[in-house]
Design a protein around this motif. Structure first.
Motif, PDB file in Angstrom:
ATOM      1  N   ILE A 106       0.840  -1.148  -0.023  1.00 23.72           N
ATOM      2  CA  ILE A 106       0.168   0.141  -0.030  1.00 23.72           C
ATOM      3  C   ILE A 106       1.062   1.358   0.148  1.00 23.72           C
ATOM      4  O   ILE A 106       0.695   2.250  -0.848  1.00 23.72           O
ATOM      5  N   SER A 107       1.997   1.182   0.680  1.00 29.24           N
ATOM      6  CA  SER A 107       2.790   2.519   0.700  1.00 29.24           C
ATOM      7  C   SER A 107       3.353   2.634  -0.556  1.00 29.24           C
ATOM      8  O   SER A 107       3.666   3.995  -1.020  1.00 29.24           O
ATOM      9  N   ARG A 108       3.645   1.657  -1.636  1.00 25.57           N
ATOM     10  CA  ARG A 108       4.127   2.041  -2.845  1.00 25.57           C
ATOM     11  C   ARG A 108       2.895   2.497  -3.782  1.00 25.57           C
ATOM     12  O   ARG A 108       3.385   3.329  -4.511  1.00 25.57           O
ATOM     13  N   LYS A 109       1.826   2.131  -3.381  1.00 25.90           N
ATOM     14  CA  LYS A 109       0.655   2.697  -4.044  1.00 25.90           C
ATOM     15  C   LYS A 109       0.658   4.242  -3.647  1.00 25.90           C
ATOM     16  O   LYS A 109       0.513   5.150  -4.492  1.00 25.90           O
ATOM     17  N   VAL A 110       0.855   4.493  -2.407  1.00 24.34           N
ATOM     18  CA  VAL A 110       0.732   5.847  -1.927  1.00 24.34           C
ATOM     19  C   VAL A 110       1.832   6.882  -2.543  1.00 24.34           C
ATOM     20  O   VAL A 110       1.832   7.858  -3.234  1.00 24.34           O
ATOM     21  N   LEU A 111       3.211   6.173  -2.610  1.00 20.06           N
ATOM     22  CA  LEU A 111       4.246   6.809  -3.075  1.00 20.06           C
ATOM     23  C   LEU A 111       4.425   6.993  -4.564  1.00 20.06           C
ATOM     24  O   LEU A 111       4.841   7.724  -4.860  1.00 20.06           O
ATOM     25  N   GLY A 112       3.563   6.084  -5.150  1.00 19.02           N
ATOM     26  CA  GLY A 112       3.638   6.141  -6.590  1.00 19.02           C
ATOM     27  C   GLY A 112       2.574   7.521  -7.350  1.00 19.02           C
ATOM     28  O   GLY A 112       2.812   7.828  -8.098  1.00 19.02           O
ATOM     29  N   LEU A 113       1.775   8.024  -6.050  1.00 22.37           N
ATOM     30  CA  LEU A 113       1.453   9.392  -6.415  1.00 22.37           C
ATOM     31  C   LEU A 113       2.277  10.389  -6.610  1.00 22.37           C
ATOM     32  O   LEU A 113       1.987  11.441  -7.358  1.00 22.37           O
ATOM     33  N   LEU A 114       3.678  10.440  -6.465  1.00 19.00           N
ATOM     34  CA  LEU A 114       4.379  11.395  -6.791  1.00 19.00           C
ATOM     35  C   LEU A 114       4.636  11.699  -8.379  1.00 19.00           C
ATOM     36  O   LEU A 114       5.165  12.509  -8.571  1.00 19.00           O
ATOM     37  N   ASP A 115       4.455  10.444  -9.025  1.00 20.31           N
ATOM     38  CA  ASP A 115       4.394  10.729 -10.608  1.00 20.31           C
ATOM     39  C   ASP A 115       3.516  11.671 -11.062  1.00 20.31           C
ATOM     40  O   ASP A 115       3.647  12.109 -12.260  1.00 20.31           O
ATOM     41  N   SER A 116       2.222  11.941 -10.258  1.00 21.37           N
ATOM     42  CA  SER A 116       1.474  13.100 -10.666  1.00 21.37           C
ATOM     43  C   SER A 116       2.056  14.409 -10.240  1.00 21.37           C
ATOM     44  O   SER A 116       1.363  15.428 -10.625  1.00 21.37           O
ATOM     45  N   VAL A 117       2.936  14.523  -9.509  1.00 21.62           N
ATOM     46  CA  VAL A 117       3.393  16.082  -8.989  1.00 21.62           C
ATOM     47  C   VAL A 117       4.293  16.699 -10.202  1.00 21.62           C
ATOM     48  O   VAL A 117       5.206  15.929 -10.506  1.00 21.62           O
ATOM     49  N   GLU A 118       3.725  17.608 -10.376  1.00 23.08           N
ATOM     50  CA  GLU A 118       4.089  18.476 -11.752  1.00 23.08           C
ATOM     51  C   GLU A 118       4.554  19.824 -11.223  1.00 23.08           C
ATOM     52  O   GLU A 118       3.660  20.438 -10.449  1.00 23.08           O
ATOM     53  N   GLU A 119       5.641  20.502 -11.690  1.00 22.11           N
ATOM     54  CA  GLU A 119       5.940  21.950 -11.569  1.00 22.11           C
ATOM     55  C   GLU A 119       5.114  22.816 -12.448  1.00 22.11           C
ATOM     56  O   GLU A 119       4.502  22.530 -13.685  1.00 22.11           O
ATOM     57  N   ASP A 120       4.566  24.003 -12.017  1.00 21.89           N
ATOM     58  CA  ASP A 120       3.772  24.938 -12.860  1.00 21.89           C
ATOM     59  C   ASP A 120       4.667  25.403 -13.960  1.00 21.89           C
ATOM     60  O   ASP A 120       5.985  25.628 -13.790  1.00 21.89           O
ATOM     61  N   GLU A 121       4.401  25.236 -15.152  1.00 19.85           N
ATOM     62  CA  GLU A 121       5.093  25.538 -16.187  1.00 19.85           C
ATOM     63  C   GLU A 121       5.655  27.147 -16.401  1.00 19.85           C
ATOM     64  O   GLU A 121       6.560  27.155 -16.861  1.00 19.85           O
ATOM     65  N   GLU A 122       4.701  28.065 -15.780  1.00 19.62           N
ATOM     66  CA  GLU A 122       5.137  29.375 -15.899  1.00 19.62           C
ATOM     67  C   GLU A 122       5.919  29.898 -14.881  1.00 19.62           C
ATOM     68  O   GLU A 122       7.083  30.473 -14.947  1.00 19.62           O
ATOM     69  N   THR A 123       5.958  29.111 -13.588  1.00 21.01           N
ATOM     70  CA  THR A 123       6.599  29.782 -12.518  1.00 21.01           C
ATOM     71  C   THR A 123       7.617  28.701 -12.108  1.00 21.01           C
ATOM     72  O   THR A 123       8.623  29.139 -11.400  1.00 21.01           O
TER      73      THR A 123
END
Length: 171
Positions: A106-123
């Motif tokens: 389950i921890s792998r599923k939670v930590l897999g959410l990091l793949d969706s973290v993206e920086e704002d293109e403008e800032t």
């Protein structure tokens, strides 16, 4: 030969069994099992509520953070003796319980959410949603830390996936 191999398997399984012999441990098991189950469900549905677009999304987000905080609280206790820079010590029974309930997967599923973290293109900075997802993953990493600390069986499980966890710390 078959007699000895089934006996060895039985002894191996018996040595890995976790008995809950007190009413307190039995009730803790029910609570922890509920938390772990709900954490898995929330991690699997994060793409639906993780954008924090509605009040219900914020409720699920708070629930997920609360679950992680509660699990951390259960897996560690304040120290009775002085240890420099260490206010807490792990609770081995809870570490074993988390392992037996499949927390590692389950921890792998939670930590897999990091793949969706993206920086704002403008800032070039992380937005509210990305920061929130990152916070969930940091809480999960803290729980993995307490899950593994001083527990050779749990350490072996984490070690097999050490690169994944190290990557989640640097993201």
């Amino acid at each position: 030969m078959a007699h000895h191999s089934s006996r060895a398997a039985l002894l191996d399984n018996a040595s890995k069994m976790q008995l809950l012999v007190s009413k307190k441990r039995q009730s803790e098991f029910l609570v922890i099992r509920g938390y772990v189950s709900r954490l898995e469900q929330n991690a699997e549905t994060h793409e639906l509520w993780g954008e924090l677009e509605s009040e219900e999304d914020h409720v699920l987000n708070k629930e997920t953070k609360d679950i992680l905080h509660e699990l951390i609280k259960h897996v560690r206790v304040g120290r009775d003796t002085l240890e420099m820079n260490q206010d807490y010590t792990p609770v081995k029974e809870m570490q074993d319980l988390l392992r037996n309930l499949g927390f590692f997967e389950i921890s792998r599923k939670v930590l897999g959410l990091l793949d969706s973290v993206e920086e704002d293109e403008e800032t070039g900075e992380l937005g509210e949603v990305a920061l929130n997802t990152r916070e969930l993953c940091l809480l999960c990493n803290e729980l993995v830390y307490w899950f593994a600390w001083g527990n050779p069986l749990n350490q072996a499980i984490v070690y097999d996936d050490l690169e994944f966890y190290l990557d989640s710390l640097t993201s």
